[in-house]
Design a protein around this motif. Structure first.
Motif, short mmCIF file in Angstrom:
data_model
loop_
_atom_site.label_atom_id
_atom_site.label_comp_id
_atom_site.label_asym_id
_atom_site.label_seq_id
_atom_site.Cartn_x
_atom_site.Cartn_y
_atom_site.Cartn_z
N THR A 1 0.83 -1.20 0.00
CA THR A 1 0.00 0.00 0.00
C THR A 1 0.87 1.26 0.00
N ARG B 1 2.36 1.88 -3.49
CA ARG B 1 1.37 2.41 -4.42
C ARG B 1 1.06 3.87 -4.11
N CYS C 1 -9.77 -1.11 -8.35
CA CYS C 1 -9.66 -2.44 -7.75
C CYS C 1 -10.90 -2.76 -6.92
N GLU D 1 -4.88 -0.95 -13.48
CA GLU D 1 -5.79 -1.01 -12.33
C GLU D 1 -5.45 0.12 -11.37
N SER E 1 -5.75 1.56 -7.59
CA SER E 1 -6.03 1.21 -6.20
C SER E 1 -6.36 2.45 -5.40
#
Length: 244
Positions: free
Chosen positions: A4, A7, A95, A123, A125
């Motif tokens: 996390t 990202r 996502c 994608e 997130s």
């Protein structure tokens, strides 16, 4: 697989160029807001709560005439409806953890540039999108604050010169697209012609600015759709043929 944190940091890095661009553009908005009679904190509050360059520019113009709530509603709806379409498009790439609650929260920070970067990802997130929006939001707010504070001390001649920067930004965005697409050229030409009519024709000059902006946008879109309709893709043609 990226964590996390990774990202989020990736989103921060991708948002830096957007934030730097917003810093200069919102600086001009801050100056314009002060020249229109707003206090510096009012200009900053508008940028913190709205985050829409064209919408804010139209909004402070309408705010010069208190009580024109219907005009404000129509102009803001027309200008900012595009964010709804962007959100719908981007929702196809988020996502599974990007639930409806998070979409409502992060829908606040979506802009043309943030959407353009996010939509290129396979994608999206929650952590990446959160990071992507941080620097642009800070840049937009700080730019407005800087412009608003300097707008109270800069000479009027300098303020007038800087005041055209936001229009230069719109030109810089539109001109490259005109070169690529005939449809965009038609839309721009139609909108410009209609805008001149509302500015110069005596009867139309009395139409409030917020209403005239909405009319120009809608009519220009209709004219473009009639003259240069979007061609159907092969899949759409096949589906239509199958239905028949």
């Amino acid at each position: 697989m990226n964590t996390t944190k990774d990202r989020f940091i990736a989103g921060l890095k991708d948002g830096i160029p957007i934030g730097l661009g917003y810093l200069s553009v919102s600086f001009t908005f801050g100056i314009m807001a002060i020249s229109f009679g707003l206090f510096w904190w009012q200009a900053v509050l508008i940028s913190m709560l709205c985050l829409t360059s064209a919408g804010q520019l139209a909004g402070i113009t309408v705010m010069l005439h208190p009580g024109h709530y219907v005009e404000m509603l129509i102009s803001q709806f027309t200008i900012n409806i595009r964010y709804s379409f962007m959100s719908v498009s981007l929702s196809q790439k988020v996502c599974d953890k990007f639930t409806s609650v998070w979409r409502l929260i992060f829908g606040f920070i979506i802009t043309d540039e943030i959407f353009a970067v996010a939509v290129t990802k396979k994608e999206v997130s929650r952590s990446y999108f959160a990071g992507l929006g941080v620097i642009p939001y800070i840049g937009w707010t700080l730019g407005t604050l800087s412009g608003a504070l300097l707008g109270e001390v800069l000479p009027e001649s300098v303020m007038n010169a800087l005041g055209i920067a936001i229009y230069a930004m719109f030109i810089a965005i539109v001109v490259p697209e005109i070169k690529k697409s005939g449809a965009v050229a038609i839309a721009v030409a139609a909108a410009a012609a209609l805008s001149c009519m509302f500015y110069y024709i005596p009867v139309l000059k009395n139409v409030p600015s917020g209403i005239s902006i909405s009319i120009c946008a809608v009519v220009a879109s209709v004219i473009t759709a009639i003259i240069k309709p979007v061609e159907k893709t092969n899949d759409e043609k096949q589906m239509q043929g199958g239905e028949k």
